[in-house]
Design a protein around this motif. Structure first.
Motif, PDB file in Angstrom:
ATOM      1  N   ALA A   1       0.834  -1.211   0.000  1.00 54.86           N
ATOM      2  CA  ALA A   1       0.000   0.000   0.000  1.00 54.86           C
ATOM      3  C   ALA A   1       0.866   1.257   0.000  1.00 54.86           C
ATOM      4  O   ALA A   1       0.570   2.227  -0.714  1.00 54.86           O
ATOM      5  CB  ALA A   1      -0.931  -0.015   1.204  1.00 54.86           C
ATOM      6  N   GLY A   2       1.936   1.258   0.792  1.00 52.29           N
ATOM      7  CA  GLY A   2       2.828   2.406   0.824  1.00 52.29           C
ATOM      8  C   GLY A   2       3.561   2.600  -0.488  1.00 52.29           C
ATOM      9  O   GLY A   2       3.722   3.732  -0.972  1.00 52.29           O
ATOM     10  N   LEU A   3       4.021   1.489  -1.077  1.00 56.90           N
ATOM     11  CA  LEU A   3       4.727   1.581  -2.357  1.00 56.90           C
ATOM     12  C   LEU A   3       3.782   2.030  -3.474  1.00 56.90           C
ATOM     13  O   LEU A   3       4.180   2.762  -4.382  1.00 56.90           O
ATOM     14  CB  LEU A   3       5.345   0.228  -2.692  1.00 56.90           C
ATOM     15  N   ARG A   4       2.527   1.602  -3.385  1.00 59.91           N
ATOM     16  CA  ARG A   4       1.547   2.022  -4.396  1.00 59.91           C
ATOM     17  C   ARG A   4       1.367   3.539  -4.367  1.00 59.91           C
ATOM     18  O   ARG A   4       1.397   4.200  -5.411  1.00 59.91           O
ATOM     19  CB  ARG A   4       0.220   1.321  -4.127  1.00 59.91           C
ATOM     20  N   GLN A   5       1.213   4.084  -3.147  1.00 65.75           N
ATOM     21  CA  GLN A   5       1.045   5.537  -3.042  1.00 65.75           C
ATOM     22  C   GLN A   5       2.331   6.255  -3.442  1.00 65.75           C
ATOM     23  O   GLN A   5       2.285   7.334  -4.043  1.00 65.75           O
ATOM     24  CB  GLN A   5       0.654   5.913  -1.608  1.00 65.75           C
ATOM     25  N   ARG A   6       3.459   5.667  -3.138  1.00 64.34           N
ATOM     26  CA  ARG A   6       4.739   6.273  -3.507  1.00 64.34           C
ATOM     27  C   ARG A   6       4.855   6.368  -5.036  1.00 64.34           C
ATOM     28  O   ARG A   6       5.280   7.394  -5.575  1.00 64.34           O
ATOM     29  CB  ARG A   6       5.875   5.439  -2.925  1.00 64.34           C
ATOM     30  N   ARG A   7       4.486   5.295  -5.710  1.00 64.18           N
ATOM     31  CA  ARG A   7       4.534   5.299  -7.178  1.00 64.18           C
ATOM     32  C   ARG A   7       3.552   6.312  -7.751  1.00 64.18           C
ATOM     33  O   ARG A   7       3.881   7.069  -8.684  1.00 64.18           O
ATOM     34  CB  ARG A   7       4.214   3.903  -7.698  1.00 64.18           C
ATOM     35  N   GLU A   8       2.333   6.339  -7.225  1.00 64.93           N
ATOM     36  CA  GLU A   8       1.315   7.235  -7.756  1.00 64.93           C
ATOM     37  C   GLU A   8       1.677   8.708  -7.571  1.00 64.93           C
ATOM     38  O   GLU A   8       1.253   9.563  -8.357  1.00 64.93           O
ATOM     39  CB  GLU A   8      -0.028   6.939  -7.077  1.00 64.93           C
ATOM     40  N   SER A   9       2.476   9.004  -6.534  1.00 65.74           N
ATOM     41  CA  SER A   9       2.888  10.390  -6.288  1.00 65.74           C
ATOM     42  C   SER A   9       4.199  10.738  -6.994  1.00 65.74           C
ATOM     43  O   SER A   9       4.746  11.827  -6.781  1.00 65.74           O
ATOM     44  CB  SER A   9       3.024  10.630  -4.787  1.00 65.74           C
ATOM     45  N   GLY A  10       4.703   9.815  -7.834  1.00 66.05           N
ATOM     46  CA  GLY A  10       5.912  10.086  -8.600  1.00 66.05           C
ATOM     47  C   GLY A  10       7.200   9.888  -7.822  1.00 66.05           C
ATOM     48  O   GLY A  10       8.251  10.415  -8.217  1.00 66.05           O
ATOM     49  N   GLY A  11       7.149   9.135  -6.739  1.00 64.30           N
ATOM     50  CA  GLY A  11       8.329   8.940  -5.910  1.00 64.30           C
ATOM     51  C   GLY A  11       9.304   7.936  -6.495  1.00 64.30           C
ATOM     52  O   GLY A  11       9.017   7.239  -7.468  1.00 64.30           O
ATOM     53  N   THR A  12      10.470   7.903  -5.875  1.00 70.62           N
ATOM     54  CA  THR A  12      11.506   6.957  -6.283  1.00 70.62           C
ATOM     55  C   THR A  12      11.324   5.627  -5.560  1.00 70.62           C
ATOM     56  O   THR A  12      10.522   5.503  -4.637  1.00 70.62           O
ATOM     57  CB  THR A  12      12.892   7.523  -5.946  1.00 70.62           C
TER      58      THR A  12
END
Length: 476
Positions: free
Chosen positions: A154-165
């Motif tokens: 869930a955290g990685l999904r939000q990280r990806r959706e927000s353009g994170g590394t």
């Protein structure tokens, strides 16, 4: 006795999320991180997530993340105050906040200590157990995840959706190839939700293996009393540990990390030899000690080590374990054995046998059963391995030699009880253990092994554990 205050700056940004706010993390990774910051700087404050315990999270919050670590040195206890934990969250209460923190661009690393059962895997290939109630819940309710794999995805999904590394996700649990296992579990969980997310994780995140070592018993009233005496005030978050510590980490990260090498961590290309050495010699011996103590009515590791026959048995078992290791130098193995015996005998460490004995179905395969299978395949004796397995069975029967009830804690206790209730014949019960997920089935298909374990269970019931151990030691 001495008291060392924390030297970290008052302002320290969070760069690490740690899943599993228990005693071991606070005695190991948090200490390495605090020491690394002191040596080399960096915004590596920790957001520590309690996976279940609201009580512990509350205590840590009331202390603003600060806590006392008592190192039981040979010349007396030394108390350190640590302040590297700068945020405390409780997953059951705040899954959204944990997800947000994992997705924070300032966070570069997630570390994990959730014990073996927290990985929610099953089978010899250690695949994600989609029948696990926690995993079923998290797949249906990703934003309200309750499991370690679920909250990571869930955290990685939000990280990806927000353009994170991508992130470095570092397992610090006692499992072989723990990083590879964590990667497999996370990718499997992600793929069931979103194939593109799984691909992003595979391409951008790293899951280094690591080997951790520091004997850290659960805190007791004596721990808290000693902390109060040394501090001059109460600290309900205090823990105690041994002076020794070790951390071996695969040098494979997605981005920046703390300078843990400045604190004594060792970065290597391949952790496997270190993992095997520790799992089979230290952890395997610990499991044998734990079940010796649980069945004999000896409460702590140090109590078991005071019995001469038990100490001799442990030394012999570790020598047998060393013989299963690839490329292990005999002198190095002997030195490691001697060091472990000294650590186990430390009279200041009250490491409870029942604490180590927990979750045997998750620990025994890699600690005892796999090396036993290796030895049998090589035509070598397996006496101490058969005894460790027999003592595990005795523990699961729920009563010690004095007739006192044992509170058997194991995630598969229901399945184990079904196996034991299916037959009155001990050999059939032992053979049934081969159906437990993760157990090397070939081992329990061998009549010699099954009969040897069954005979040791029956002998310990009839003659007592000490008599069985003495007979085995006399034959060495």
């Amino acid at each position: 006795m001495s008291h060392i205050p924390s030297a970290l700056p008052a302002e320290l940004a969070i760069g690490i999320v740690h899943l599993g706010l228990g005693a071991f993390h606070r005695a190991h990774q948090a200490v390495y991180t605090e020491d690394a910051i002191q040596q080399a700087g960096g915004d590596w404050g920790i957001c520590a997530v309690a996976m279940r315990s609201r009580e512990l999270a509350t205590v840590m919050l009331e202390n603003n993340g600060r806590y006392s670590l008592i190192e039981q040195q040979a010349d007396g206890p030394e108390l350190r105050e640590l302040s590297v934990i700068r945020e405390v969250l409780c997953l059951p209460d705040s899954p959204g906040m944990v997800i947000q923190r994992i997705s924070d661009p300032a966070v570069h690393l997630v570390s994990v200590t959730v014990t073996e059962k927290g990985y929610c895997f099953s089978g010899p290939d250690r695949h994600l157990n989609t029948d696990d109630p926690l995993i079923m819940h998290d797949l249906a309710n990703p934003s309200q995840a309750r499991s370690m794999p679920g909250i990571l995805v869930a955290g990685l999904r939000q990280r990806r959706e927000s353009g994170g590394t991508g992130l470095s996700i570092l397992s610090c649990d006692n499992l072989p190839a723990n990083g590879k296992l964590l990667r497999q579990i996370v990718l499997s969980h992600a793929a069931l939700l979103d194939a593109e997310l799984a691909q992003w994780i595979e391409q951008n995140c790293r899951f280094p293996d690591s080997m951790v070592d520091r004997i850290t018993p659960a805190a007791t009233v004596a721990t808290l009393t000693l902390a109060s005496d040394l501090l001059g005030r109460a600290d309900p978050a205090a823990i105690e540990t041994e002076p020794f510590r070790q951390w071996v980490i695969e040098d494979d990260f997605a981005g920046p990390r703390p300078a843990w090498e400045k604190a004594g961590a060792q970065f290597v290309a391949d952790v496997a030899p270190f993992e095997d050495m520790k799992l089979r010699m230290l952890n395997g011996a610990h499991s044998l000690i734990a079940y010796l103590g649980a069945v004999s009515g000896l409460p702590a590791v140090r109590d078991v080590m005071q019995v001469s026959a038990y100490r001799t048995l442990l030394d012999h078992h570790m020598a047998m374990a060393a013989e299963t290791l690839e490329g292990m130098d005999k002198e190095d193995a002997a030195g490691y054995r001697a060091q472990l015996l000294e650590r186990f005998e430390n009279p200041a460490i009250d490491h409870r046998c029942l604490q180590i004995a927990m979750d045997g179905s998750q620990k025994m395969p890699q600690r005892i059963l796999t090396p036993a299978s290796i030895r049998l395949a090589r035509g070598m004796t397996v006496d101490t391995y058969a005894l460790a397995t027999a003592l595990w069975v005795r523990y699961l029967m729920g009563r010690d030699e004095q007739g006192a009830a044992i509170d058997c804690s194991d995630p598969l206790i229901g399945q184990l009880q079904l196996i034991f209730n299916a037959s009155d014949a001990m050999s059939q019960r032992i053979a049934g253990l081969g159906r437990i997920p993760g157990v090397p089935q070939d081992l329990f298909n061998q009549a010699h092994w099954v009969d040897q374990v069954a005979d040791l269970v029956n002998a310990s019931n009839t003659h007592g554990v000490r008599a069985v151990v003495s007979e085995l030691v006399d034959s060495i």
